[in-house]
Every structure is written in structure tokens, then in C-alpha cells.
Design a protein around this motif. Structure first.
Motif, mmCIF file in Angstrom:
data_model
loop_
_atom_site.group_PDB
_atom_site.id
_atom_site.type_symbol
_atom_site.label_atom_id
_atom_site.label_comp_id
_atom_site.label_asym_id
_atom_site.label_seq_id
_atom_site.Cartn_x
_atom_site.Cartn_y
_atom_site.Cartn_z
ATOM 1 N N LEU A 176 0.784 -0.927 -0.174
ATOM 2 C CA LEU A 176 -0.208 0.275 0.358
ATOM 3 C C LEU A 176 0.772 1.516 0.219
ATOM 4 O O LEU A 176 0.274 2.864 -0.628
ATOM 5 C CB LEU A 176 -0.680 -0.042 0.881
ATOM 6 C CG LEU A 176 -1.741 -0.955 1.064
ATOM 7 C CD1 LEU A 176 -3.143 -0.705 2.689
ATOM 8 C CD2 LEU A 176 -3.103 -0.263 0.043
ATOM 9 N N HIS A 216 -3.998 8.323 -12.996
ATOM 10 C CA HIS A 216 -3.740 7.084 -11.669
ATOM 11 C C HIS A 216 -4.016 6.237 -13.226
ATOM 12 O O HIS A 216 -4.736 6.443 -14.530
ATOM 13 C CB HIS A 216 -4.566 7.364 -11.171
ATOM 14 C CG HIS A 216 -4.699 7.985 -10.226
ATOM 15 N ND1 HIS A 216 -4.493 8.665 -9.616
ATOM 16 C CD2 HIS A 216 -5.008 6.828 -8.681
ATOM 17 C CE1 HIS A 216 -4.461 9.079 -8.311
ATOM 18 N NE2 HIS A 216 -4.598 7.634 -7.418
ATOM 19 N N ARG A 231 -5.835 -1.000 -4.694
ATOM 20 C CA ARG A 231 -4.777 -0.580 -4.907
ATOM 21 C C ARG A 231 -3.782 -2.221 -4.930
ATOM 22 O O ARG A 231 -3.214 -2.101 -4.824
ATOM 23 C CB ARG A 231 -3.809 0.009 -3.688
ATOM 24 C CG ARG A 231 -4.588 1.387 -3.874
ATOM 25 C CD ARG A 231 -4.159 2.596 -2.918
ATOM 26 N NE ARG A 231 -4.911 3.845 -3.124
ATOM 27 C CZ ARG A 231 -3.731 4.927 -3.913
ATOM 28 N NH1 ARG A 231 -2.690 4.567 -4.777
ATOM 29 N NH2 ARG A 231 -4.277 6.031 -4.134
ATOM 30 N N LEU A 232 -4.425 -3.034 -3.742
ATOM 31 C CA LEU A 232 -3.927 -4.701 -3.392
ATOM 32 C C LEU A 232 -3.891 -5.251 -5.049
ATOM 33 O O LEU A 232 -2.586 -5.612 -5.269
ATOM 34 C CB LEU A 232 -4.133 -5.075 -2.240
ATOM 35 C CG LEU A 232 -4.155 -4.806 -1.038
ATOM 36 C CD1 LEU A 232 -4.560 -5.159 0.128
ATOM 37 C CD2 LEU A 232 -2.454 -4.095 -0.971
ATOM 38 N N LEU A 248 3.724 1.585 -1.376
ATOM 39 C CA LEU A 248 4.097 2.014 -2.306
ATOM 40 C C LEU A 248 3.323 2.225 -3.416
ATOM 41 O O LEU A 248 3.244 2.894 -4.785
ATOM 42 C CB LEU A 248 4.683 0.760 -3.230
ATOM 43 C CG LEU A 248 5.422 0.131 -4.783
ATOM 44 C CD1 LEU A 248 6.908 1.305 -4.520
ATOM 45 C CD2 LEU A 248 6.734 -0.976 -5.148
ATOM 46 N N SER A 249 2.075 1.266 -3.505
ATOM 47 C CA SER A 249 0.562 2.457 -3.947
ATOM 48 C C SER A 249 0.856 3.551 -4.055
ATOM 49 O O SER A 249 0.674 4.451 -5.248
ATOM 50 C CB SER A 249 -0.332 1.327 -3.374
ATOM 51 O OG SER A 249 -1.351 1.842 -4.759
ATOM 52 N N HIS A 250 0.573 4.410 -3.074
ATOM 53 C CA HIS A 250 0.866 5.404 -2.570
ATOM 54 C C HIS A 250 1.225 6.677 -2.689
ATOM 55 O O HIS A 250 1.769 7.488 -3.803
ATOM 56 C CB HIS A 250 0.788 5.806 -0.927
ATOM 57 C CG HIS A 250 -1.644 5.623 -0.927
ATOM 58 N ND1 HIS A 250 -1.466 4.483 -0.143
ATOM 59 C CD2 HIS A 250 -2.289 6.690 -0.822
ATOM 60 C CE1 HIS A 250 -2.869 4.372 0.198
ATOM 61 N NE2 HIS A 250 -3.369 5.773 -0.056
ATOM 62 N N LEU A 288 3.388 5.625 -5.621
ATOM 63 C CA LEU A 288 3.168 5.388 -7.084
ATOM 64 C C LEU A 288 2.228 6.340 -7.438
ATOM 65 O O LEU A 288 1.995 7.175 -8.615
ATOM 66 C CB LEU A 288 3.364 4.145 -7.860
ATOM 67 C CG LEU A 288 4.586 3.863 -7.117
ATOM 68 C CD1 LEU A 288 4.065 1.616 -8.009
ATOM 69 C CD2 LEU A 288 5.914 4.392 -8.329
ATOM 70 N N MET A 289 0.899 6.032 -7.029
ATOM 71 C CA MET A 289 -0.184 7.025 -7.406
ATOM 72 C C MET A 289 -1.010 7.745 -5.861
ATOM 73 O O MET A 289 -1.620 7.679 -5.500
ATOM 74 C CB MET A 289 -1.664 6.279 -7.700
ATOM 75 C CG MET A 289 -0.766 5.376 -8.146
ATOM 76 S SD MET A 289 -1.028 3.226 -8.510
ATOM 77 C CE MET A 289 -0.256 2.236 -9.513
ATOM 78 N N PRO A 290 -1.099 8.710 -5.939
ATOM 79 C CA PRO A 290 -1.053 9.898 -5.167
ATOM 80 C C PRO A 290 -2.573 10.153 -4.682
ATOM 81 O O PRO A 290 -2.954 10.588 -5.966
ATOM 82 C CB PRO A 290 0.036 10.838 -4.109
ATOM 83 C CG PRO A 290 1.304 11.014 -5.695
ATOM 84 C CD PRO A 290 0.498 9.676 -6.462
ATOM 85 N N SER A 291 -3.331 9.987 -4.009
ATOM 86 C CA SER A 291 -4.569 10.126 -4.465
ATOM 87 C C SER A 291 -5.118 11.388 -2.418
ATOM 88 O O SER A 291 -4.455 10.701 -1.797
ATOM 89 C CB SER A 291 -5.605 9.104 -4.318
ATOM 90 O OG SER A 291 -6.123 8.593 -2.696
#
Lengths: 180, 180
Positions: free
Chosen positions: A151, B118, B150-151, A153-155, A157-160
Motif C-alpha cells: 500500500l 491514475h 490498490r492491492l 508503494l501504491s500511494h 506511485l499513485m498519490p491520492s
DNA sequence: GCTTTACATAAAATCAATTCCTGTAAAGAC
DNA sequence: GTCTTTACAGGAATTGATTTTATGTAAAGC
């Protein structure tokens, strides 16, 4: 690690961030560190070796930063928040660190930046796992650690939304997963 | 949507998967669909328009597939498993779908494949959110939906272990988050 | 509504000449 | 002994001129 080696790694890191792997010139690394080109070859063999060393060095430094922050705060979740914030801030500031951790935006650097197909950041999974199992012994902590890193890493790469909401979201999910 | 339009979109999708945006030739799209090059321009304006249309079309098709699977099974978590499996299988089979959903490996295609930064897959968040709120009214379902997507994307980009373990991991986290 | 033909412009491929960089080696300086 | 200087072969990248190819638009015709 010798003194010159460190100078070379720093110079190479700078230039790598500025010009990328492709634009990195051995002679430039050498002159920035105030040594001859030969010394670089003596130290690292070739360009590939140099870049590997830079990546390893950055990774190590980042992970030790994480460990420090995880140990700083007695509250395990606050500690995690701090480690997150550190991660986000570091990747924001430093393009190279960002590339090393996420494996994105890395031009032809990517081959150096993955371990078994995963971004370097996944190394952090072990660190987080150890952290959690110290605070919550007996729990099966694996899933929480892995989820947390994925999660994060996800944030990355793709901030929200803003950083704090992202951190809140990750920590809430982590707690729920651990306590399930 | 006219008959020819569909033929063109299919032809373009094939060629895009095979040769990428850069290697895509308007005349090839036309001849595959059995029409003249002009027809393609009449229909889509230019190459960019064509590719946009392809991306939109693939996205729509994928999302409708997700909705179908989410509605098929009365057990909401089984339904989710099925939607996941569908997602993974589709991206495995079809390079273009993979690029459209994840925004990775997309050559110079990337500009078409993101919505506000995104990957297209994030569209699925709304679908999942609706699904959850139907089954668990009253719960604040937002975080679970976003986490889930995300996951899923994370496992899509960086697989660890087999598909079933990945699905299990995501669903376990989703349940824990929802029930927290 | 689609095709054919035609055309201007821009982008991409080709290729020879050249420059630049890597990697290695040996001899010399501090 | 460690680092530097100098030298050099081979390959990679760059340059610039040339040609080819594709895009996008337009007009006339079936």
C-alpha cells in the motif's frame, strides 16, 4: 568503506540523478570526486559495477533510516507513521532514491533496481515484519507487513489526497488486518 | 456504435498490442477492417483519436465484465474473488488490456492510459464501492474499495506466489478493513 | 457513406563521417 | 603502494545530408 569510495558513490549518485544511467560519464564521476578515471575502474570494475554499488548504498541507507524510525517511537503505529513519512519525503526530495525504491522512472536503470522482479522497497517488508512481531508477538504478522509495504508503494506511485490521509489509510488497514 | 467502427476498434486493438502506438499504421488498421484509410480519419479524426477510442472501449468492456462478475455470486466475497480472477486472467492474456489497466509497459501509450495520473484500473474503485455498499449498507465502504483496488494492482504489477494466494491475501485484508 | 487519387508536411529510417566513451594496460609520481 | 598520466583499441553515440514513409487534409467519383 574507504574515504574515496564514499566520495565516488556520492558523486555517482548525484550524477545518476541528474543525467540518468545513460548520461553518466565515468570521467565526470572521477573528477567530481577529485580522482582519476582509473581509480573508478580500480574500485568498481566498470560502469555497471559502479551503478550497482550506488543502488546498494542508497538502499542500505534508506533501510537503516527506516529501522531507526521504527525504533524511535514506543507506540508501534506512531513509529510506522514516522517511517512512512520518512519514505515519502525521501522519494519526493531525491529522484534517485525514488527510482531505487519504486523501480519507476528509471530509464535504463531498472535492471539494477529490482530484486526478483520486485522494487527495492520490498526489502522493507522484512523490516516491518520484524517491527510488528516485536510489538505483537504471537500474531501472524506476515500479511500485515506485506500489505503495508504494497500500500505504501501504491500511494508512492499513485498519490491520492495529501500525505497524511494516505498514511492514515495505510495504518488503518494495517491495524485492521493485524487485529483480524 | 456502427458496425465498421467496431471492426476498426478491434483491428486497432490487435495492432496496438502487436506493434505499439509508435508502430501502428493507419493504413494497416484500415485494410484489416476492409475499409479505406479515409474512413478511419472520418471516424476518429486522427491517430490520437483512434487510440483514445480503443482505450475507452477496452476500459468499458473490462468494467462491464467486472460488474457482471460482482453480480453473479450472491456471496459478496466470492463475487470479489471472481472479479479478481477475471482481472488477472485478462491482463495475462492480453498485453493491451494489461497496459490499459495498469498503465505499465505501454511505450508511448501512457498519456492515453491514465485518468488524473491514475491507471485506468482505478475506475474499478467506484464499481467495487457500489458492490460493497449494496451488501454492507451503512458501513463506510470507501477505504475498503480503494484498498482493494490498490492491492489488486500491486499484485498485478508485482506478483508474489500464485494467483490464489494473492486473491486470498487481498480478500482477507478487505474483510478485515470493512469489519474494523 | 465509402473510395480513389492527390498533395503538403512532418516524422522516421538510412548511412557515412566523426566524435566521444568505455575498458584495459603500462609507465611514472608522490 | 596507491593514485595519476598517457596511450590505445573497439564500440557506441552523434551529426548532418538524403531518402523514404506516414500523417492529415482535400476534392472528385461511385
Amino acid at each position: 568503506m574507504s574515504d574515496i569510495t564514499e566520495l565516488l558513490l556520492d558523486a555517482a549518485a548525484d550524477l545518476l540523478a541528474a543525467r540518468g544511467f545513460h548520461g553518466l560519464r565515468m570521467i565526470e564521476v572521477a573528477s567530481r570526486a577529485g580522482v582519476s578515471r582509473q581509480t573508478v575502474y580500480n574500485e568498481f570494475g566498470n560502469k555497471e559495477g559502479l551503478v550497482q554499488a550506488v543502488a546498494a548504498h542508497q538502499t542500505e541507507e534508506y533501510l537503516s533510516g527506516i529501522v531507526t524510525r521504527l525504533k524511535e517511537d514506543p507506540d508501534p503505529w506512531e513509529a510506522m507513521r514516522s517511517a512512512f513519512r520518512y519514505t515519502f519525503e525521501r522519494t519526493e526530495k531525491d529522484r534517485l532514491v525514488s527510482a531505487v525504491l519504486t523501480g519507476q522512472d528509471a530509464e535504463d536503470l531498472l535492471p539494477f533496481l529490482t530484486i526478483r522482479g520486485h522494487p527495492v522497497l520490498f526489502h522493507a517488508t522484512e523490516v516491518v515484519e520484524r517491527h510488528l512481531s516485536e510489538h505483537f508477538p504471537g500474531r501472524h504478522v506476515r500479511l500485515t507487513a506485506e500489505t503495508t509495504v504494497r500500500l505504501a508503494l501504491s500511494h508512492l506511485l499513485m498519490p491520492s489526497g495529501d500525505l497524511d490521509s494516505a498514511i492514515d489509510a495505510v495504518v488503518r488497514v494495517a491495524r485492521a488486518t493485524l487485529e483480524a
